[in-house]
Design a protein around this motif. Sequence first.
Motif, PDB file in Angstrom:
ATOM      1  N   SER A 223       0.813  -1.211   0.000  1.00  0.00           N
ATOM      2  CA  SER A 223       0.000   0.000   0.000  1.00  0.00           C
ATOM      3  C   SER A 223       0.847   1.261   0.000  1.00  0.00           C
ATOM      4  CB  SER A 223      -0.894   0.030   1.235  1.00  0.00           C
ATOM      5  OG  SER A 223      -1.924  -0.898   1.135  1.00  0.00           O
ATOM      6  N   ALA A 224       2.069   1.152   0.521  1.00  0.00           N
ATOM      7  CA  ALA A 224       2.934   2.336   0.565  1.00  0.00           C
ATOM      8  C   ALA A 224       3.160   2.896  -0.829  1.00  0.00           C
ATOM      9  CB  ALA A 224       4.270   1.986   1.219  1.00  0.00           C
ATOM     10  N   GLU A 226       1.233   2.422  -3.451  1.00  0.00           N
ATOM     11  CA  GLU A 226      -0.050   3.002  -3.890  1.00  0.00           C
ATOM     12  C   GLU A 226      -0.213   4.418  -3.348  1.00  0.00           C
ATOM     13  OE1 GLU A 226      -3.544   0.579  -3.113  1.00  0.00           O
ATOM     14  OE2 GLU A 226      -2.249  -1.165  -2.913  1.00  0.00           O
ATOM     15  N   CYS A 227       0.038   4.569  -2.043  1.00  0.00           N
ATOM     16  CA  CYS A 227      -0.106   5.897  -1.426  1.00  0.00           C
ATOM     17  C   CYS A 227       0.832   6.895  -2.096  1.00  0.00           C
ATOM     18  CB  CYS A 227       0.188   5.819   0.068  1.00  0.00           C
ATOM     19  SG  CYS A 227      -1.071   4.916   1.007  1.00  0.00           S
TER      20      CYS A 227
ATOM     21  N   VAL B 173      -4.903   4.287   4.833  1.00  0.00           N
ATOM     22  CA  VAL B 173      -3.904   3.486   4.103  1.00  0.00           C
ATOM     23  C   VAL B 173      -4.552   2.221   3.547  1.00  0.00           C
ATOM     24  CG1 VAL B 173      -1.816   2.082   4.328  1.00  0.00           C
ATOM     25  CG2 VAL B 173      -1.876   4.383   5.323  1.00  0.00           C
ATOM     26  N   ARG B 194      -7.308   7.724  -2.275  1.00  0.00           N
ATOM     27  CA  ARG B 194      -7.133   8.029  -0.851  1.00  0.00           C
ATOM     28  C   ARG B 194      -7.129   9.536  -0.576  1.00  0.00           C
ATOM     29  NH1 ARG B 194      -3.935   3.401  -1.892  1.00  0.00           N
ATOM     30  NH2 ARG B 194      -4.173   1.746  -0.345  1.00  0.00           N
ATOM     31  N   SER B 223       5.996   2.986   6.216  1.00  0.00           N
ATOM     32  CA  SER B 223       6.261   3.984   5.179  1.00  0.00           C
ATOM     33  C   SER B 223       4.997   4.355   4.416  1.00  0.00           C
ATOM     34  CB  SER B 223       7.287   3.449   4.171  1.00  0.00           C
ATOM     35  OG  SER B 223       8.561   3.403   4.731  1.00  0.00           O
ATOM     36  N   ALA B 224       4.031   3.440   4.393  1.00  0.00           N
ATOM     37  CA  ALA B 224       2.795   3.727   3.657  1.00  0.00           C
ATOM     38  C   ALA B 224       2.119   4.973   4.208  1.00  0.00           C
ATOM     39  CB  ALA B 224       1.851   2.528   3.730  1.00  0.00           C
ATOM     40  N   CYS B 227       4.050   8.024   3.211  1.00  0.00           N
ATOM     41  CA  CYS B 227       3.785   8.376   1.811  1.00  0.00           C
ATOM     42  C   CYS B 227       2.423   9.052   1.688  1.00  0.00           C
ATOM     43  CB  CYS B 227       3.831   7.126   0.933  1.00  0.00           C
ATOM     44  SG  CYS B 227       5.480   6.438   0.756  1.00  0.00           S
ATOM     45  N   LEU B 228       1.447   8.536   2.418  1.00  0.00           N
ATOM     46  CA  LEU B 228       0.112   9.118   2.374  1.00  0.00           C
ATOM     47  C   LEU B 228       0.131  10.552   2.909  1.00  0.00           C
ATOM     48  CD1 LEU B 228      -2.927   8.662   1.814  1.00  0.00           C
ATOM     49  CD2 LEU B 228      -3.127   7.941   4.204  1.00  0.00           C
TER      50      LEU B 228
END
Lengths: 418, 418
Positions: A223-224, A226-227, B173, B194, B223-224, B227-228
């Motif tokens: 998911s990281a 993706e984010c 996430v 998101r 990290s996700a 990143c978000l």
Amino acid sequence: MPHETTTTTGPAHRHGAATLTIVDASGAPLRDTEVTVEQTRHAFTFGNIGFDFVDLAADADADAAAANADATAHLADLFADVFNTATLPFYWGRFEPERGAPDTRRLLAAARWFGERGIAVKGHPLVWHTVQPDWLLGLPTDEVEQLLRSRIRREVSDAAGVIDTWDAINEVVIMPVFDNGDNAITPLARARGRIPMIRMAFDEARAANPNATLLLNDFDLSSAYECLIEGVLEAGVQIDAIGLQTHMHQGYWGEETMLAMVDRFARYGLPLHLTETSLVSGDLMPAHIVDLNDHQVDSWPSTPEGEARQADDVERHYRSLVGHPAVEAITYWGITDADAWLGAPIGLVRADGTPKPSYDALRRLVKQEWWLGPTVLRTDERGAVQVRGFRGDYRVDVRGTTAPFTIADAPARVHIVA
Amino acid sequence: MPHETTTTTGPAHRHGAATLTIVDASGAPLRDTEVTVEQTRHAFTFGNIGFDFVDLAADADADAAAANADATAHLADLFADVFNTATLPFYWGRFEPERGAPDTRRLLAAARWFGERGIAVKGHPLVWHTVQPDWLLGLPTDEVEQLLRSRIRREVSDAAGVIDTWDAINEVVIMPVFDNGDNAITPLARARGRIPMIRMAFDEARAANPNATLLLNDFDLSSAYECLIEGVLEAGVQIDAIGLQTHMHQGYWGEETMLAMVDRFARYGLPLHLTETSLVSGDLMPAHIVDLNDHQVDSWPSTPEGEARQADDVERHYRSLVGHPAVEAITYWGITDADAWLGAPIGLVRADGTPKPSYDALRRLVKQEWWLGPTVLRTDERGAVQVRGFRGDYRVDVRGTTAPFTIADAPARVHIVA
């Protein structure tokens, strides 16, 4: 209906059609005339790394006779028979170990050498936190940024027209937080943030070569990523393709897992490139290893059982991914076991230069099942034949005249004077 | 130099100072006069969930005598003695199980009940993919979005002035990809992405209450989430605080891991709220469980050994996080084991209403070590005393007059007429 030849194998969404109308010099259709059509190139990117050929190409350029030139030439034939794209290494630390002395001439010679063989070239990578020059260490962050920007512009602009596809930036998910020893890029990424780093790489590369295809590339497929991608798209940075690494030293993930992953990234409507694929033909790396680089072995032989498994894995991997409409490229990460990454037997060719079963399996798919070999057709009463097949470049031979044509998304109509 | 009292314990970055000058009605300084100062509230948010008190508050409101009212009132005293903030549940599926019949009256009664006890209230959560109304299922995506937007505006606007802190959106996430059974929010998040979901939540909540403190909240601290957050900040969405969940049913993570995590999120210069903290006083959940909800047990007792460990964990957890300058709130996820999440003994009070050692340990920190109890000082020749202590609300009593004052970041000068 013109006479037709069809490649019925492989996924239909890869197919296209062209109608060729053959006329004589006066414009009259050549009825009931024998023509031979054949495919010359896939539109789909079947890539591999071209690292092994940089020296050969440089030597050839210098007209020097290298001791192992024959072996490398043989390897090059095996490469060219299956792959239409080569990834060349632009790791900054190796490309410019001494500040101001980049390895441009040698790399561009290699790129041209591939080009002469009909093989497109991709550069890898413009920005990364690994394999960085020591001379960046200790410089102020602003200067590191300026040097990085200049280096991107220089490489992309020097290579424009020869290399028009780049991994603009590599492994950004981990970039600001990975403890990777001393390098100047991690602190820069921490100071600037991930998205500004990506914008920097894409802006500079785009300015240097507006025609380039620029990729974001990562091994973190969680998911990281993706984010990160969603943030980059929201920020208005144009990504041309999403790069997905799939090093499978710990075993093939299987079609279901792979396609579920691909589906997650297909949501963004961007082309997907499987940029780095590895499958071993020996013992698998233990599953508990997190960073593949942490697995150091003295010897990692290719075995008969491993080679049979690898051939099966390679076939399943390519078959499933070529079957997914969002995938436009699969790059394998090694032609030969000689000097392969991590010493792993991931090559499709053994260190002694003989092809493994995986090579034959992949060649069978790429050049037989998904390929239109020379095929004789006869024109109809309007002088026409229809050709269906995998999208790509083709040629037609008729009465001693040869003409190229292309099968693309939309049906093509081609007039040929013979 | 005025006479001074100093709280020397606890991290210095939590301290502040105020100089009180006491004058009589004519403006003349009251020299060598006895004053009593004491703290009345922490600026730092020591929160807990207030779910257990919703029924009590509603009953009290209706003037009804509940069978267990005494027990709950006792629990409320324990709550109020340590915690200055209560999180109340606004899970959409439970808040509005029947379309058009939201539970607003009962929840706002509970919020006011806390307010009357000097306890601030936070709402949790406005947007989430879990505990959603069944009546959303099958509606078109655009309608789901409109209903969600309306629900955010309604809840935030109805509660403005009573509840001014909200988890605007929870667990983004995983939101578009989590297989969470049938709910209408996952498909909406997949369709919108998101960051647009986050923008939607923040925009609607901000418009409904411009004074609200709005949080992004997640359990995924990898990290996700970084990143978000970076994508959200690049997109220009104003986040007031970053919410970090720390449910530790599988064991306390330890100071080093916790602070390294906090450091990663402190990079963004935003306040950090540890929004959901759990530590068990019984057996630990097995480490192999990935989704805590997957661990279902018939009975999960609190044990003497577990209670000793929990007390130690709680003290280490609070001590280390209050020691980190970026942290502005720690919310514990349960006052009592009765009806605790997952049936786990995470409460600070046993199901029978007796405090566990963890309760006493936390109270000792919050109300003794980090707290200025009633303290007698004498004014100097200018009528002044200086008070140093944890930032928060204080009061001074002098000659029968009581006045409030505040210790904040900047040193305060307060004139008091007595």
